[in-house]
Design a protein around this motif. Structure first.
Motif, PDB file in Angstrom:
ATOM      1  N   PRO A 138     -11.099   5.230  46.026  1.00  0.00           N
ATOM      2  CA  PRO A 138     -12.329   5.907  45.728  1.00  0.00           C
ATOM      3  C   PRO A 138     -12.274   6.974  46.568  1.00  0.00           C
ATOM      4  N   THR A 156      -7.493  11.234  45.408  1.00  0.00           N
ATOM      5  CA  THR A 156      -6.854  11.352  44.470  1.00  0.00           C
ATOM      6  C   THR A 156      -5.295  11.127  44.701  1.00  0.00           C
ATOM      7  N   SER A 187      -4.221  -3.954  40.109  1.00  0.00           N
ATOM      8  CA  SER A 187      -4.749  -2.587  40.305  1.00  0.00           C
ATOM      9  C   SER A 187      -5.067  -2.028  41.627  1.00  0.00           C
ATOM     10  N   CYS A 188      -4.603  -0.798  41.639  1.00  0.00           N
ATOM     11  CA  CYS A 188      -4.758  -0.334  43.053  1.00  0.00           C
ATOM     12  C   CYS A 188      -5.635   1.133  42.758  1.00  0.00           C
ATOM     13  N   GLU A 189      -6.821   1.281  43.457  1.00  0.00           N
ATOM     14  CA  GLU A 189      -7.662   2.310  43.387  1.00  0.00           C
ATOM     15  C   GLU A 189      -7.795   3.106  44.853  1.00  0.00           C
ATOM     16  N   LYS A 215      -7.970   7.577  35.537  1.00  0.00           N
ATOM     17  CA  LYS A 215      -8.575   6.331  36.119  1.00  0.00           C
ATOM     18  C   LYS A 215      -8.319   6.406  37.599  1.00  0.00           C
ATOM     19  N   ASN A 216      -7.471   7.319  38.064  1.00  0.00           N
ATOM     20  CA  ASN A 216      -6.986   7.241  39.413  1.00  0.00           C
ATOM     21  C   ASN A 216      -6.595   5.921  39.892  1.00  0.00           C
ATOM     22  N   THR A 217      -5.953   5.100  38.978  1.00  0.00           N
ATOM     23  CA  THR A 217      -5.367   3.864  39.309  1.00  0.00           C
ATOM     24  C   THR A 217      -3.973   3.575  39.152  1.00  0.00           C
ATOM     25  N   TYR A 236      -1.012   0.561  38.559  1.00  0.00           N
ATOM     26  CA  TYR A 236      -1.009  -1.008  38.168  1.00  0.00           C
ATOM     27  C   TYR A 236       0.143  -1.545  38.210  1.00  0.00           C
ATOM     28  N   ARG A 261       0.865   3.948  36.206  1.00  0.00           N
ATOM     29  CA  ARG A 261      -0.512   4.773  36.553  1.00  0.00           C
ATOM     30  C   ARG A 261      -1.191   5.365  35.585  1.00  0.00           C
ATOM     31  N   LEU A 304      -6.697   2.459  50.411  1.00  0.00           N
ATOM     32  CA  LEU A 304      -6.615   1.983  48.992  1.00  0.00           C
ATOM     33  C   LEU A 304      -7.205   0.542  48.744  1.00  0.00           C
ATOM     34  N   GLN A 305      -7.394   0.232  47.492  1.00  0.00           N
ATOM     35  CA  GLN A 305      -8.150  -0.930  47.156  1.00  0.00           C
ATOM     36  C   GLN A 305      -7.593  -1.643  46.162  1.00  0.00           C
TER      37      GLN A 305
END
Length: 129
Positions: A24, A27, A20-22, A79-81, A83, A75, A3-4
């Motif tokens: 890549p 899912t 933010s947490c993404e 955007k698969n993110t 917050y 969430r 996770l980023q």
């Protein structure tokens, strides 16, 4: 899978930040997502959790008492993110913030460190005048 987390920075007391947490290539939709933080010299603690909203109309959210009413987790599946909106920040909110998941769909409170299976690299939040 990693996770980023991003969005940290330095802000004055009373200010706001949104983290933010993404993920890549991974899912997040089906998983409950938690935010943790770790201040210098202290143990990592759970801050907030949001459940998966797949198959339901809304997500359940949970907050640590110390941030309740000031932080908002959300969430955006498109955007698969995930917050974490942080308002009315205090110096004691200064910490490295991490997002994580135990890969279950429902939260177990704000989450426990040892239950998390996937972590992101943290982002530093500093609240100082």
């Amino acid at each position: 899978v990693q996770l980023q987390a991003s969005g940290g920075g330095t802000v004055q007391p009373g200010g706001s930040l949104t983290l933010s947490c993404e993920a890549p290539g991974f899912t997040l939709d089906y998983y409950a997502m938690s935010w943790f933080r770790q201040a210098p010299g202290k143990e990592r603690e759970g801050v907030s959790c949001i459940s998966s909203n797949i198959g339901s109309t809304d997500s359940s959210t949970y907050y640590a008492d110390s941030v309740k009413g000031r932080f908002t987790i959300s969430r955006d599946n498109a955007k698969n993110t995930v917050y974490l909106r942080m308002d009315s920040l205090k110096p004691e909110d200064t910490a490295v913030y991490y997002c994580a998941t135990d890969t279950l769909s429902n939260c177990r409170g704000v989450g426990r460190t040892h239950d998390m299976e996937i972590w992101g690299k943290g982002t530093q939040v500093t609240v100082s005048s």
